[in-house]
Design a protein around this motif. Structure first.
Motif, PDB file in Angstrom:
ATOM      1  N   VAL A 173       0.532  -1.187  -0.178  1.00 52.63           N
ATOM      2  CA  VAL A 173       0.186   0.235  -0.157  1.00 52.63           C
ATOM      3  C   VAL A 173       0.660   1.430   0.255  1.00 52.63           C
ATOM      4  CG1 VAL A 173      -2.043   1.231   1.560  1.00 52.63           C
ATOM      5  CG2 VAL A 173      -1.939  -1.284   1.153  1.00 52.63           C
ATOM      6  N   ASN A 174       1.004   2.065  -0.717  1.00 54.52           N
ATOM      7  CA  ASN A 174       0.885   3.414  -1.181  1.00 54.52           C
ATOM      8  C   ASN A 174       0.855   4.181  -0.090  1.00 54.52           C
ATOM      9  OD1 ASN A 174       3.658   2.213  -2.748  1.00 54.52           O
ATOM     10  ND2 ASN A 174       2.645   2.518  -4.749  1.00 54.52           N
ATOM     11  N   VAL A 175       1.271   4.570   0.892  1.00 53.81           N
ATOM     12  CA  VAL A 175       0.578   5.866   1.242  1.00 53.81           C
ATOM     13  C   VAL A 175       1.759   7.542   1.390  1.00 53.81           C
ATOM     14  CG1 VAL A 175      -0.023   7.304   3.663  1.00 53.81           C
ATOM     15  CG2 VAL A 175       0.153   4.305   2.911  1.00 53.81           C
ATOM     16  N   MET A 176       0.774   8.194   0.765  1.00 53.18           N
ATOM     17  CA  MET A 176       1.052   9.884   0.943  1.00 53.18           C
ATOM     18  C   MET A 176       0.282  10.990   2.080  1.00 53.18           C
ATOM     19  SD  MET A 176       1.451   9.595  -3.439  1.00 53.18           S
ATOM     20  CE  MET A 176       0.054   8.905  -2.968  1.00 53.18           C
ATOM     21  N   PHE A 177       0.841  11.658   2.730  1.00 49.96           N
ATOM     22  CA  PHE A 177       0.487  12.255   3.490  1.00 49.96           C
ATOM     23  C   PHE A 177       1.380  13.870   3.234  1.00 49.96           C
ATOM     24  CE2 PHE A 177       3.269   9.435   5.818  1.00 49.96           C
ATOM     25  CZ  PHE A 177       4.394  10.651   6.565  1.00 49.96           C
ATOM     26  N   VAL A 223       4.757  19.674   3.753  1.00 56.42           N
ATOM     27  CA  VAL A 223       6.200  18.752   3.085  1.00 56.42           C
ATOM     28  C   VAL A 223       5.339  17.521   2.951  1.00 56.42           C
ATOM     29  CG1 VAL A 223       7.900  17.628   3.798  1.00 56.42           C
ATOM     30  CG2 VAL A 223       7.980  20.350   4.840  1.00 56.42           C
ATOM     31  N   PRO A 224       5.034  17.509   1.776  1.00 58.86           N
ATOM     32  CA  PRO A 224       4.185  16.018   1.199  1.00 58.86           C
ATOM     33  C   PRO A 224       5.760  15.081   1.713  1.00 58.86           C
ATOM     34  CG  PRO A 224       4.297  17.369   0.119  1.00 58.86           C
ATOM     35  CD  PRO A 224       5.439  18.636   0.680  1.00 58.86           C
ATOM     36  N   PHE A 225       4.451  13.937   1.819  1.00 55.28           N
ATOM     37  CA  PHE A 225       5.915  12.247   2.190  1.00 55.28           C
ATOM     38  C   PHE A 225       4.981  11.457   2.017  1.00 55.28           C
ATOM     39  CE2 PHE A 225       8.252   9.088   5.000  1.00 55.28           C
ATOM     40  CZ  PHE A 225       9.395   9.431   4.720  1.00 55.28           C
ATOM     41  N   SER A 226       6.393  10.285   1.366  1.00 50.44           N
ATOM     42  CA  SER A 226       5.402   8.715   0.947  1.00 50.44           C
ATOM     43  C   SER A 226       6.117   8.023   1.563  1.00 50.44           C
ATOM     44  CB  SER A 226       5.207   8.698  -0.323  1.00 50.44           C
ATOM     45  OG  SER A 226       7.191   9.150  -1.114  1.00 50.44           O
ATOM     46  N   ILE A 227       5.351   6.695   1.334  1.00 50.22           N
ATOM     47  CA  ILE A 227       6.307   5.609   1.780  1.00 50.22           C
ATOM     48  C   ILE A 227       5.717   4.475   1.677  1.00 50.22           C
ATOM     49  CG2 ILE A 227       4.977   5.967   4.202  1.00 50.22           C
ATOM     50  CD1 ILE A 227       7.710   4.487   5.563  1.00 50.22           C
ATOM     51  N   PRO A 228       6.223   3.107   1.521  1.00 49.72           N
ATOM     52  CA  PRO A 228       5.518   2.266   0.800  1.00 49.72           C
ATOM     53  C   PRO A 228       5.128   1.037   2.540  1.00 49.72           C
ATOM     54  CG  PRO A 228       7.470   1.795   0.354  1.00 49.72           C
ATOM     55  CD  PRO A 228       7.174   3.242   0.881  1.00 49.72           C
ATOM     56  N   ILE A 229       3.942   0.738   2.680  1.00 50.12           N
ATOM     57  CA  ILE A 229       3.874  -0.332   3.806  1.00 50.12           C
ATOM     58  C   ILE A 229       2.832  -1.374   3.315  1.00 50.12           C
ATOM     59  CG2 ILE A 229       2.330  -0.955   5.874  1.00 50.12           C
ATOM     60  CD1 ILE A 229       2.192   2.026   6.351  1.00 50.12           C
ATOM     61  N   THR A 230       4.361  -3.015   3.510  1.00 49.48           N
ATOM     62  CA  THR A 230       4.031  -3.857   2.264  1.00 49.48           C
ATOM     63  C   THR A 230       3.024  -5.245   4.281  1.00 49.48           C
ATOM     64  OG1 THR A 230       5.793  -3.133   1.362  1.00 49.48           O
ATOM     65  CG2 THR A 230       5.735  -5.665   1.632  1.00 49.48           C
ATOM     66  N   PHE A 231       2.500  -5.807   3.119  1.00 52.01           N
ATOM     67  CA  PHE A 231       1.897  -6.696   3.873  1.00 52.01           C
ATOM     68  C   PHE A 231       2.641  -8.008   2.788  1.00 52.01           C
ATOM     69  CE2 PHE A 231      -0.575  -3.125   4.868  1.00 52.01           C
ATOM     70  CZ  PHE A 231      -0.993  -3.040   5.937  1.00 52.01           C
ATOM     71  N   LYS A 232       2.584  -8.999   3.565  1.00 56.41           N
ATOM     72  CA  LYS A 232       3.126  -9.789   3.301  1.00 56.41           C
ATOM     73  C   LYS A 232       2.611 -11.300   4.203  1.00 56.41           C
ATOM     74  CE  LYS A 232       7.327 -11.972   0.824  1.00 56.41           C
ATOM     75  NZ  LYS A 232       8.233 -12.103   0.952  1.00 56.41           N
TER      76      LYS A 232
END
Length: 234
Positions: A173-177, A223-232
């Motif tokens: 899930v790619n999250v941007m905030f 400040v925009p920031f994005s981070i991926p959260i991996t579910f495996k």
């Protein structure tokens, strides 16, 4: 003594001739039977229609449609007389805007222009002073400390949705905030392979603590920031 037969009493003497004659007769009968044609008896019928001379119904006569006569041609236009304009028109005098040496020039005081603070977005990778995650105030590399604290926050609050586990759903899930000018988290956006995984990623980001806002040229900015959260699945 051997009995002697009369040659006239021998029945096989002319058997070949009789066979040929019989065969010819049969063929003739077959030919006549195939070529035999029959015709239906023709009767003379009167096929003319019985039409009465007098008709009971009267046939209406077609009325002649009278078309109206064409309209008369338009009348010829009257001769237009050209009248000379005898009225005098006043000319507009345009005064010159140039100043002469005799006129006094009034000095204008300097106008102060207030600086307008515009809310701008500066990406995390290029901002001068990155947002400070709680606990990174004394770190030398605040950018690296921010990333480390972010990963630690995701690991501590991560919880795999049970329904996603039962269905065998996994993915990233790619999250941007955006870290606002007051340090709060807002404008959260996300995209992933399943709504349950997206909901869990949103819950993790909403639990982020309030931070020290990032600054550009000494002024707080978004400040925009994005981070991926991996579910495996294991």
């Amino acid at each position: 003594m051997e009995p002697k037969k009369n040659p006239k009493a021998d029945l096989r003497r002319n058997s070949g001739l009789y066979f040929v004659l019989g065969l010819a007769l049969v063929m003739a009968l077959v030919y006549v039977a195939l070529e035999w044609k029959t015709y239906d008896e023709v009767q003379d019928y009167d096929i003319s229609l019985n039409v009465e001379d007098q008709l009971d119904e009267e046939v209406p006569m077609t009325e002649q449609i009278k078309t109206p006569p064409p309209p008369p041609p338009p009348a010829a236009p009257e001769v237009i007389e050209v009248v000379e304009d005898e009225e005098e028109v006043e000319e507009t005098v345009i005064e010159s805007t140039e100043t002469s040496q005799e006129e006094e020039v009034i000095e204008v005081e300097d106008v102060e222009v207030d600086e307008v603070d515009e809310d701008i977005d500066v990406p995390f990778a290029v901002i001068e002073d990155v947002p400070i995650f709680p606990g990174c105030e004394g770190a030398k590399d605040k950018r690296a400390c921010f990333n480390e604290k972010m990963q630690d926050h995701i690991r501590r609050n991560f919880r795999y949705p049970e329904i996603a586990q039962e269905m065998g759903i996994q993915g990233r899930v790619n999250v941007m905030f955006t870290i606002q000018t007051d340090g709060s988290i807002g404008n959260i956006r996300y995209r992933g392979p399943d709504k349950n995984l997206e909901a869990e990623a949103l819950r993790i980001i909403e639990k982020l603590p309030k931070m020290t806002p990032g600054k550009q040229r000494g002024r707080p900015v978004r400040v925009p920031f994005s981070i991926p959260i991996t579910f495996k699945l294991q």
